[in-house]
Design an enzyme around this catalytic site. Structure first.
Site, mmCIF file in Angstrom:
data_model
loop_
_atom_site.group_PDB
_atom_site.id
_atom_site.type_symbol
_atom_site.label_atom_id
_atom_site.label_comp_id
_atom_site.label_asym_id
_atom_site.label_seq_id
_atom_site.Cartn_x
_atom_site.Cartn_y
_atom_site.Cartn_z
ATOM 1 N N GLU A 1 34.264 -6.872 -40.361
ATOM 2 C CA GLU A 1 33.941 -7.873 -41.386
ATOM 3 C C GLU A 1 34.253 -7.392 -42.805
ATOM 4 O O GLU A 1 33.522 -7.666 -43.757
ATOM 5 C CB GLU A 1 32.464 -8.286 -41.259
ATOM 6 C CG GLU A 1 32.085 -8.677 -39.845
ATOM 7 C CD GLU A 1 30.688 -9.263 -39.718
ATOM 8 O OE1 GLU A 1 30.149 -9.776 -40.723
ATOM 9 O OE2 GLU A 1 30.136 -9.214 -38.601
ATOM 10 N N GLU B 1 22.853 -7.142 -36.097
ATOM 11 C CA GLU B 1 21.898 -7.156 -37.218
ATOM 12 C C GLU B 1 20.424 -7.134 -36.782
ATOM 13 O O GLU B 1 19.640 -8.003 -37.147
ATOM 14 C CB GLU B 1 22.187 -8.372 -38.111
ATOM 15 C CG GLU B 1 23.597 -8.361 -38.665
ATOM 16 C CD GLU B 1 23.980 -9.626 -39.420
ATOM 17 O OE1 GLU B 1 23.105 -10.509 -39.587
ATOM 18 O OE2 GLU B 1 25.147 -9.742 -39.830
#
Length: 381
Positions: free
Chosen positions: A271, A166
């Site tokens: 995820e 991220e």
């Protein structure tokens, strides 16, 4: 006459044995898959994220589902830097070792998550004894020591690492994290180089959310190309699959699969979960720092899903798995973020205290009806 009859009987016996053999072969060939991992065999790994409760075997029923349906595992939290090295030089591998040992003993494909992430990095990583930002040289050395120690410990056991998590914003710009503030863009190449040094055989990945967003897609493509031009090893891109009933669009998700694959790296859907709950705002991404005050209207399904919502849920999962199967030559892994609905972080994010239904198995570990539909779908590819 006796010899002729005897020969005839032998021929008939051979013929019948042949028919039985053919029948067995045909039966074997058309035997339908009964589990997710069997359905996707030869296409991609199907994985699940394990929490500390799973790793400590507090839910044997959940672990039974894991062994039956999944062949890849990733740790939800216990391998993040803040969990492993809360204080400089003091490494706590207790839970990470349990996770790795479980994976090795049960022959799972193991993914390490994550080496460098702004969100759950310990504060000492970036500051000196006076609380001031450290120099680029000090942060580089701390990154190197952490990555070499963790990756080196599990060399040959972890098949791939989420090296950086991220780091790119939705508009394609760099996240203004402490890593970026102190080292600039170089922190990315340093992280990948250190990981490759520690285990030259492990695959190395970049992982992020909202990857179907056009701006983020362009930013990640630019970042990966820059690494490749510098000779930095990067083997894959993880597209976090935190999806809703209406976002992202299949079309934009597919554009990102194609764009990332065109870089010569493998694509992974990581995820994966599908929230059915109303979002406080459209496409919130998955920034764990987001926190929205509880409102009853945002938690409408405390007693279970209405039939129409369940139908939308099933259709949405099927649409995404159709996409994954369509591009199974580009996708190496699809990982669910948890095993059953009760495990999911979506029950507490971005609104605490909600009841969500984002995974493929119910809270009692029974398979949702869509699981069998996904298995049947896979047989068509």
């Amino acid at each position: 006459m006796t010899r002729i009859k005897s020969n005839t009987l032998i021929v008939l016996a051979v013929f019948l044995v042949g028919l039985i053999g053919i029948s067995c072969i045909v039966k074997t060939e058309i035997e339908p898959a009964k589990t997710l991992k069997d359905a996707f065999e030869g296409k991609f790994y199907i994985g699940a994220a394990l929490s500390a409760n799973h790793i400590n075997n507090h839910s044997q029923a959940s672990m039974g589902v894991l062994k039956e349906h999944f062949n890849s595992i990733v740790a939800e939290n216990v391998m993040k830097s803040g969990m492993i090295q809360l204080r400089e030089g003091e490494f706590n591998f207790d839970m990470a070792d349990k996770f790795i040992n479980y994976g090795v003993e049960n022959d799972f494909h193991i993914v390490g998550h994550t080496l460098i992430w702004h969100s759950q990095a310990p504060r000492w990583f970036f500051t000196d004894s006076e609380g001031k930002d450290v120099s680029p040289e000090v942060l580089t050395e701390r990154m190197k020591n952490h990555i070499h120690t963790v990756v080196g410990r599990y060399k040959g056991k972890v098949k791939g690492w989420d090296v950086v998590n991220e780091a790119i914003l939705d508009d394609g710009s760099w996240r203004n994290s402490k890593f970026y503030q102190i080292l600039g863009e170089d922190f990315m190449k340093l992280a990948f180089r250190f990981a490759h040094e520690a285990d030259p055989e492990a695959e190395l990945y970049y992982n992020d959310f909202s990857m179907a967003n056009p701006g983020k897609r362009e930013g990640v493509v630019k970042m990966v190309k820059n690494l490749q031009e510098q000779g930095v090893k990067i083997h894959g891109i993880g597209m976090q699959g935190h999806i809703g009933l209406e976002y992202p669009t299949i079309e934009e998700f597919e554009k990102s699969i194609l764009a990332f694959s065109s870089l010569g790296v493998t694509v992974m859907v990581t995820e994966l979960d599908l929230s059915v709950l109303p979002s406080p705002r459209r496409d919130m991404g998955a920034d764990i720092a987001t926190n929205v005050e509880y409102q009853q209207r945002l938690n409408p399904y405390t007693e279970g899903l209405p039939d129409d919502v369940q139908q939308k849920f099933d259709e949405r999962y099927l649409d995404f798995f159709k996409l994954f199967l369509k591009h199974h030559d580009k996708i190496s892994r699809v990982t669910l973020w948890g095993i059953n609905d009760g495990d999911s972080w979506k029950n507490g994010w971005p609104v605490r205290g909600r009841t969500d239904y984002p995974l493929l198995f119910n809270r009692d570990n029974t398979a949702k009806s869509v699981v069998n539909e996904i298995i049947q779908l896979a047989a068509q590819y």
